[in-house]
Every structure is written in structure tokens, then in C-alpha cells.
Design a protein around this motif. Structure first.
Motif, PDB file in Angstrom:
ATOM      1  N   THR A   1      -4.580   5.649  -6.171  1.00 22.40           N
ATOM      2  CA  THR A   1      -5.564   6.074  -5.170  1.00 22.40           C
ATOM      3  C   THR A   1      -6.455   4.920  -4.716  1.00 22.40           C
ATOM      4  OG1 THR A   1      -7.096   6.714  -6.920  1.00 22.40           O
ATOM      5  CG2 THR A   1      -5.631   8.441  -6.053  1.00 22.40           C
ATOM      6  N   LYS A   2      -6.267   3.735  -5.329  1.00 22.68           N
ATOM      7  CA  LYS A   2      -7.128   2.603  -5.003  1.00 22.68           C
ATOM      8  C   LYS A   2      -6.373   1.299  -5.277  1.00 22.68           C
ATOM      9  CE  LYS A   2     -10.542   1.621  -7.869  1.00 22.68           C
ATOM     10  NZ  LYS A   2     -11.829   1.511  -8.560  1.00 22.68           N
TER      11      LYS A   2
ATOM     12  N   LYS B   1      -9.997  -0.841  -1.913  1.00 25.43           N
ATOM     13  CA  LYS B   1      -9.704   0.091  -0.829  1.00 25.43           C
ATOM     14  C   LYS B   1      -9.207   1.402  -1.424  1.00 25.43           C
ATOM     15  CE  LYS B   1      -6.698   0.786   3.189  1.00 25.43           C
ATOM     16  NZ  LYS B   1      -5.675   0.168   4.047  1.00 25.43           N
ATOM     17  N   ARG B   2      -9.786   2.487  -0.991  1.00 22.04           N
ATOM     18  CA  ARG B   2      -9.307   3.815  -1.364  1.00 22.04           C
ATOM     19  C   ARG B   2      -8.071   4.117  -0.517  1.00 22.04           C
ATOM     20  NH1 ARG B   2     -10.770   5.690  -5.674  1.00 22.04           N
ATOM     21  NH2 ARG B   2     -12.891   5.309  -6.280  1.00 22.04           N
ATOM     22  N   LEU B   3      -7.035   4.601  -1.158  1.00 13.35           N
ATOM     23  CA  LEU B   3      -5.801   4.934  -0.439  1.00 13.35           C
ATOM     24  C   LEU B   3      -5.802   6.407  -0.085  1.00 13.35           C
ATOM     25  CD1 LEU B   3      -3.246   2.971  -2.646  1.00 13.35           C
ATOM     26  CD2 LEU B   3      -4.222   2.281  -0.457  1.00 13.35           C
ATOM     27  N   ILE B   4      -5.417   6.675   1.117  1.00 16.61           N
ATOM     28  CA  ILE B   4      -5.288   8.051   1.596  1.00 16.61           C
ATOM     29  C   ILE B   4      -3.806   8.364   1.617  1.00 16.61           C
ATOM     30  CG2 ILE B   4      -5.699   9.594   3.556  1.00 16.61           C
ATOM     31  CD1 ILE B   4      -8.008   7.531   4.287  1.00 16.61           C
ATOM     32  N   SER B   5      -3.424   9.539   1.172  1.00  8.22           N
ATOM     33  CA  SER B   5      -2.002   9.922   1.157  1.00  8.22           C
ATOM     34  C   SER B   5      -1.423   9.839   2.567  1.00  8.22           C
ATOM     35  CB  SER B   5      -1.839  11.338   0.618  1.00  8.22           C
ATOM     36  OG  SER B   5      -2.271  11.382  -0.717  1.00  8.22           O
ATOM     37  N   GLU B   6      -0.162   9.404   2.612  1.00  6.03           N
ATOM     38  CA  GLU B   6       0.509   9.291   3.915  1.00  6.03           C
ATOM     39  C   GLU B   6       0.985  10.640   4.383  1.00  6.03           C
ATOM     40  OE1 GLU B   6       3.513   6.316   2.971  1.00  6.03           O
ATOM     41  OE2 GLU B   6       2.255   4.813   3.913  1.00  6.03           O
TER      42      GLU B   6
ATOM     43  N   ARG C   1       0.906   4.171  -2.971  1.00 10.76           N
ATOM     44  CA  ARG C   1       0.799   5.617  -2.759  1.00 10.76           C
ATOM     45  C   ARG C   1       1.965   6.349  -3.431  1.00 10.76           C
ATOM     46  NH1 ARG C   1      -0.451   3.589   2.351  1.00 10.76           N
ATOM     47  NH2 ARG C   1      -2.659   3.803   2.854  1.00 10.76           N
TER      48      ARG C   1
ATOM     49  N   GLU D   1       0.832  -1.207   0.000  1.00 12.12           N
ATOM     50  CA  GLU D   1       0.000   0.000   0.000  1.00 12.12           C
ATOM     51  C   GLU D   1       0.869   1.261   0.000  1.00 12.12           C
ATOM     52  OE1 GLU D   1      -2.896  -0.324   3.165  1.00 12.12           O
ATOM     53  OE2 GLU D   1      -3.856  -2.062   2.213  1.00 12.12           O
ATOM     54  N   SER D   2       1.971   1.233   0.707  1.00 10.88           N
ATOM     55  CA  SER D   2       2.895   2.361   0.712  1.00 10.88           C
ATOM     56  C   SER D   2       3.488   2.581  -0.687  1.00 10.88           C
ATOM     57  CB  SER D   2       4.012   2.101   1.726  1.00 10.88           C
ATOM     58  OG  SER D   2       4.969   3.119   1.679  1.00 10.88           O
TER      59      SER D   2
END
Length: 159
Positions: free
Chosen positions: A113-114, A154-159, A108, A104-105
Motif C-alpha cells: 500500500t506504500k 507514496k501511498r498506492l491506490i488499487s488499480e 500493488r 508501482e504496478s
């Protein structure tokens, strides 16, 4: 446990881990007939070639303990999580979580974004705990045998 990128020399251990894990861990949710259709022993040699090519193309990470591969995961560069497997003797030790955190990292970092995947009945609760949503249940056919899995994202949120 150490996390590292895939190397071509890993392929034999990875394919063996896949077959052993399917037939041991997924046996609680699928029949023997379904397991044999999903991971037939007679396809191991073909998988060595086919999978090696896709692991090279994909973003692929290996989890290793004492020079033994205990898990692996790979994702296409457009965000499809293709495979995530943890050795049958190393379940419940945070290996899948560590692999997914890394993937996931990386997703990003390359601007995704997904992430989407197709999760087994066995893996579905793990993905739900990570924030993946079921898009739809699927009935797939392998060698004339039907299996249920779940299209998830899953929607990814920026770290």
C-alpha cells in the motif's frame, strides 16, 4: 524501448550506468567531492557482487533500447525503492516514468500500500510529480563527506 526482468548478465552494464549517471546528471546538484563519495570508482568491483545479490532478491526491471541498458529500477518486496537510474544519454525520454509505472504496478500486485525511497536532490522533483511526499530531508555521510537526500513515500491506490 523494451522493459524486462533483471538477468545476472546485466550487472556490468548496470553498475557502469550508475557511475556514469551519478557523475554526469547529479553534478548539477552535488559537488565533485560529494559525487566521488557517493559513487567512488574504487568500489565498482565490490558493487558488482553486492548489487547482483540484491537485484536477484528485489523486484528489478531493466529498460533496454537496441540491446543497450538505458535504465533500471529495483524495489524490495516490502516496498523500499532502492535504485532508479536512467543512462545519462537517455534522460527526459520517459524511461524513469516507465520503470516506476512497472514497479508501482508490481507493488500493488503483491499487496503493498506504500512505497518509500531516499531521493537525491536531482530526483526529488521527479518523485514529487509522481505523488511522492517528502517525509524528511536527510544528511547522510559517505567517506566523511555529507550529502543531502530526501526520505519520501507514496501511498498506492488499487488499480
Amino acid at each position: 524501448m523494451r522493459m524486462r526482468a533483471f538477468q545476472s548478465s546485466d550487472i556490468n552494464q548496470m553498475v557502469s550506468l550508475f557511475y556514469e549517471t551519478i557523475h554526469a546528471v547529479n553534478a548539477r546538484d552535488y559537488t565533485e567531492e560529494q559525487l566521488n563519495a557517493w559513487a567512488p570508482q574504487d568500489e565498482m568491483d565490490a558493487k558488482l557482487i553486492k548489487w547482483k545479490d540484491s537485484f536477484v532478491r528485489n523486484i528489478t526491471y531493466i529498460a533496454e533500447t537496441n540491446d543497450e541498458i538505458v535504465g533500471f529500477g529495483d524495489m524490495t518486496r516490502n516496498g523500499y525503492l532502492d535504485r532508479l537510474f536512467v543512462h545519462k544519454n537517455f534522460q527526459g525520454q520517459g524511461i524513469a516514468t516507465a520503470l516506476m509505472n512497472k514497479l508501482e504496478s508490481e507493488a500493488r500486485k503483491i499487496g503493498l500500500t506504500k512505497i518509500e525511497t531516499e531521493a537525491s536532490i536531482t530526483a526529488k522533483p521527479f518523485f514529487e510529480r509522481r505523488g511522492y511526499q517528502v517525509i524528511e530531508p536527510q544528511t547522510i555521510e559517505r567517506k566523511g563527506i555529507t550529502l543531502i537526500n530526501f526520505k519520501m513515500s507514496k501511498r498506492l491506490i488499487s488499480e
